[in-house]
Design a protein around this motif. Structure first.
Motif, PDB file in Angstrom:
ATOM      1  N   GLY A 196     -70.353 -89.966  21.779  1.00 16.81           N
ATOM      2  CA  GLY A 196     -69.759 -88.850  20.880  1.00 16.81           C
ATOM      3  C   GLY A 196     -68.314 -89.211  20.462  1.00 16.81           C
ATOM      4  O   GLY A 196     -67.283 -89.255  19.562  1.00 16.81           O
ATOM      5  N   ASP A 197     -67.570 -90.627  21.047  1.00 18.08           N
ATOM      6  CA  ASP A 197     -66.500 -90.777  21.792  1.00 18.08           C
ATOM      7  C   ASP A 197     -66.391 -92.294  20.482  1.00 18.08           C
ATOM      8  O   ASP A 197     -66.923 -93.170  20.365  1.00 18.08           O
ATOM      9  N   ILE A 198     -65.781 -91.939  18.745  1.00 22.75           N
ATOM     10  CA  ILE A 198     -65.641 -93.389  18.043  1.00 22.75           C
ATOM     11  C   ILE A 198     -64.325 -93.739  18.766  1.00 22.75           C
ATOM     12  O   ILE A 198     -65.156 -95.272  18.077  1.00 22.75           O
ATOM     13  N   THR A 199     -63.665 -93.241  18.929  1.00 22.34           N
ATOM     14  CA  THR A 199     -62.679 -94.701  19.524  1.00 22.34           C
ATOM     15  C   THR A 199     -63.473 -95.539  20.478  1.00 22.34           C
ATOM     16  O   THR A 199     -63.354 -96.683  20.571  1.00 22.34           O
ATOM     17  N   LYS A 200     -64.213 -95.178  21.740  1.00 23.15           N
ATOM     18  CA  LYS A 200     -65.101 -96.264  22.423  1.00 23.15           C
ATOM     19  C   LYS A 200     -65.809 -97.138  22.297  1.00 23.15           C
ATOM     20  O   LYS A 200     -66.301 -97.987  22.017  1.00 23.15           O
ATOM     21  N   LEU A 201     -66.848 -96.513  20.553  1.00 24.21           N
ATOM     22  CA  LEU A 201     -67.137 -97.161  19.902  1.00 24.21           C
ATOM     23  C   LEU A 201     -67.654 -97.791  19.576  1.00 24.21           C
ATOM     24  O   LEU A 201     -67.324 -99.285  19.551  1.00 24.21           O
ATOM     25  N   GLU A 202     -66.220 -98.059  18.614  1.00 22.75           N
ATOM     26  CA  GLU A 202     -65.680 -98.874  17.971  1.00 22.75           C
ATOM     27  C   GLU A 202     -64.870-100.048  19.480  1.00 22.75           C
ATOM     28  O   GLU A 202     -64.833-101.083  18.938  1.00 22.75           O
ATOM     29  N   GLN A 203     -63.871 -99.557  20.661  1.00 20.02           N
ATOM     30  CA  GLN A 203     -63.696-100.773  21.625  1.00 20.02           C
ATOM     31  C   GLN A 203     -65.423-101.408  22.151  1.00 20.02           C
ATOM     32  O   GLN A 203     -64.535-102.920  22.330  1.00 20.02           O
ATOM     33  N   VAL A 204     -65.859-100.662  21.969  1.00 21.82           N
ATOM     34  CA  VAL A 204     -67.172-101.434  22.787  1.00 21.82           C
ATOM     35  C   VAL A 204     -68.437-102.468  21.445  1.00 21.82           C
ATOM     36  O   VAL A 204     -68.654-103.519  21.423  1.00 21.82           O
ATOM     37  N   LYS A 205     -67.921-101.840  20.113  1.00 19.68           N
ATOM     38  CA  LYS A 205     -67.831-103.044  18.853  1.00 19.68           C
ATOM     39  C   LYS A 205     -67.563-104.317  18.696  1.00 19.68           C
ATOM     40  O   LYS A 205     -68.439-105.492  18.628  1.00 19.68           O
ATOM     41  N   GLU A 206     -66.210-103.944  18.978  1.00 19.99           N
ATOM     42  CA  GLU A 206     -65.323-105.100  19.133  1.00 19.99           C
ATOM     43  C   GLU A 206     -66.117-106.380  20.278  1.00 19.99           C
ATOM     44  O   GLU A 206     -65.622-107.656  19.942  1.00 19.99           O
ATOM     45  N   PHE A 208     -68.709-105.742  22.158  1.00 20.02           N
ATOM     46  CA  PHE A 208     -70.153-106.698  21.392  1.00 20.02           C
ATOM     47  C   PHE A 208     -70.230-108.073  20.710  1.00 20.02           C
ATOM     48  O   PHE A 208     -70.730-109.372  20.830  1.00 20.02           O
ATOM     49  N   THR A 209     -68.716-107.713  19.527  1.00 18.74           N
ATOM     50  CA  THR A 209     -69.411-108.437  18.361  1.00 18.74           C
ATOM     51  C   THR A 209     -68.505-110.480  18.523  1.00 18.74           C
ATOM     52  O   THR A 209     -68.756-111.079  18.188  1.00 18.74           O
ATOM     53  N   THR A 210     -67.333-109.680  19.886  1.00 20.11           N
ATOM     54  CA  THR A 210     -66.748-110.958  20.387  1.00 20.11           C
ATOM     55  C   THR A 210     -67.943-111.915  21.008  1.00 20.11           C
ATOM     56  O   THR A 210     -67.655-113.390  20.795  1.00 20.11           O
ATOM     57  N   ALA A 211     -68.560-111.090  21.258  1.00 17.91           N
ATOM     58  CA  ALA A 211     -69.382-112.216  22.340  1.00 17.91           C
ATOM     59  C   ALA A 211     -70.749-112.576  21.548  1.00 17.91           C
ATOM     60  O   ALA A 211     -70.787-113.887  21.355  1.00 17.91           O
ATOM     61  N   ASN A 212     -70.588-111.945  20.543  1.00 16.10           N
ATOM     62  CA  ASN A 212     -71.653-112.688  19.437  1.00 16.10           C
ATOM     63  C   ASN A 212     -70.617-113.498  18.817  1.00 16.10           C
ATOM     64  O   ASN A 212     -71.839-115.151  18.692  1.00 16.10           O
ATOM     65  N   ASN A 213     -69.089-113.509  18.760  1.00 17.80           N
ATOM     66  CA  ASN A 213     -68.741-114.939  18.067  1.00 17.80           C
ATOM     67  C   ASN A 213     -68.598-116.172  18.539  1.00 17.80           C
ATOM     68  O   ASN A 213     -68.871-117.213  18.547  1.00 17.80           O
ATOM     69  N   PHE A 214     -68.725-115.821  20.371  1.00 20.36           N
ATOM     70  CA  PHE A 214     -68.527-116.717  20.984  1.00 20.36           C
ATOM     71  C   PHE A 214     -70.242-117.610  20.994  1.00 20.36           C
ATOM     72  O   PHE A 214     -70.183-118.840  20.678  1.00 20.36           O
ATOM     73  N   TYR A 215     -71.148-116.947  20.624  1.00 21.74           N
ATOM     74  CA  TYR A 215     -72.553-117.536  21.479  1.00 21.74           C
ATOM     75  C   TYR A 215     -74.165-116.516  20.391  1.00 21.74           C
ATOM     76  O   TYR A 215     -74.071-114.777  21.285  1.00 21.74           O
ATOM     77  N   SER A 216     -74.138-116.472  19.625  1.00 24.91           N
ATOM     78  CA  SER A 216     -75.018-116.178  18.647  1.00 24.91           C
ATOM     79  C   SER A 216     -75.977-115.210  19.555  1.00 24.91           C
ATOM     80  O   SER A 216     -77.239-114.318  18.971  1.00 24.91           O
ATOM     81  N   LYS A 217     -77.322-116.457  19.887  1.00 29.74           N
ATOM     82  CA  LYS A 217     -77.696-116.211  21.280  1.00 29.74           C
ATOM     83  C   LYS A 217     -77.507-115.137  22.556  1.00 29.74           C
ATOM     84  O   LYS A 217     -78.831-114.822  23.065  1.00 29.74           O
ATOM     85  N   ILE A 218     -76.652-114.098  22.379  1.00 29.63           N
ATOM     86  CA  ILE A 218     -76.027-114.000  23.564  1.00 29.63           C
ATOM     87  C   ILE A 218     -76.710-112.489  24.156  1.00 29.63           C
ATOM     88  O   ILE A 218     -76.773-111.256  24.850  1.00 29.63           O
ATOM     89  N   GLY A 219     -77.607-111.522  23.112  1.00 30.64           N
ATOM     90  CA  GLY A 219     -78.532-110.363  22.902  1.00 30.64           C
ATOM     91  C   GLY A 219     -77.846-109.236  22.718  1.00 30.64           C
ATOM     92  O   GLY A 219     -78.021-108.220  23.388  1.00 30.64           O
ATOM     93  N   VAL A 220     -76.558-109.250  21.784  1.00 32.80           N
ATOM     94  CA  VAL A 220     -75.694-107.815  21.618  1.00 32.80           C
ATOM     95  C   VAL A 220     -75.972-107.539  19.877  1.00 32.80           C
ATOM     96  O   VAL A 220     -76.069-106.202  19.722  1.00 32.80           O
ATOM     97  N   GLY A 221     -76.624-108.374  19.170  1.00 32.77           N
ATOM     98  CA  GLY A 221     -76.992-107.907  18.077  1.00 32.77           C
ATOM     99  C   GLY A 221     -77.724-106.253  17.667  1.00 32.77           C
ATOM    100  O   GLY A 221     -77.371-105.867  16.472  1.00 32.77           O
TER     101      GLY A 221
END
Length: 236
Positions: A196-206, A208-221
């Motif tokens: 329920g912590d939006i700040t934490k969710l945004e940090q995690v999203k960032e 995962f997004t960085t991981a996906n930007n590095f390699y789109s098949k990393i499995g975080v979509g």
């Protein structure tokens, strides 16, 4: 009747006597490095030919090879002269193999700064070896519900700010960082819907997004979409 020592026991006993003997045949002068490298290759060849089981190899590195060669690597560092040193590099590798991470990381950073080459049978640089080895340990530890600190943070900081690695390696580290941020008090990855912590969710999203930007098949979509949906739900 005297028992016959196995090749492993014979070799370990010979090394033990060399380490203890003050008149050891290992010479200290820098000009003798090529002589030491010959003996090092003989020890490595013995390891490869006589040990198939991984646990046996690790034990041999811990109890025989490191006690023999680590003092020579330490001596190299104390001398302050920089040159390609196979003994130093192999000790770094063996320290990682035996999960002695404090000294392993300390020495690895020195080796990377010195541009030390990895052994001929390696297909990666020292920084890549460190990243892969510590990642595997972190992944195993997380699966077992164990802490991955302090080694995760030490290496992740280097990956974020200093090392340039293959994109897939960087991606899996950012994914691991995201999963680590989702762990509950019992070391289990929480469902996105339970946070329920939006700040934490945004940090995690960032992460995962960085991981996906590095390699789109990393499995975080899927997780990125779940986080976005969860944030939207919490904002209503």
């Amino acid at each position: 009747m005297n028992s016959v020592l196995s090749p492993f026991q014979q070799h370990r006993e010979r090394i033990r006597m060399m380490v203890q003997n003050k008149t050891s045949t290992l010479v200290d002068a820098p000009s003798s490095v090529h002589i030491l490298n010959i003996e090092l290759e003989q020890d490595i060849d013995f390891l490869r030919k006589n040990f198939v089981n991984t646990e046996d190899r690790i034990e041999y590195k811990r109890t025989v090879l490191l006690p023999k060669w680590q003092p020579k690597a330490d001596q190299y560092l104390k001398e302050g002269k920089i040159y390609q040193n196979s003994i130093f590099v192999h000790c770094i590798i063996w320290l990682f193999d035996t999960e002695q991470f404090d000294l392993a990381i300390e020495w690895a950073l020195v080796g990377i700064d010195q541009n030390q080459d990895t052994p001929r049978n390696f297909k990666s640089r020292l920084s890549t070896f460190v990243a892969d080895t510590v990642f595997d340990w972190c992944e195993k530890s997380m699966t077992n519900g164990e802490s991955i600190e302090p080694y995760f943070s030490q290496v992740f900081e280097l990956i974020k700010n200093k090392w340039r690695l293959h994109e897939e390696i960087s991606a899996k580290w950012y994914k691991l960082a995201g999963l680590n941020a989702l762990l509950d008090d019992n070391g289990k990855v929480q469902p996105i819907s339970a946070i329920g912590d939006i700040t934490k969710l945004e940090q995690v999203k960032e992460l995962f997004t960085t991981a996906n930007n590095f390699y789109s098949k990393i499995g975080v979509g899927t997780r990125i979409k779940e986080i976005e949906s969860r944030i939207n739900a919490l904002n209503k």
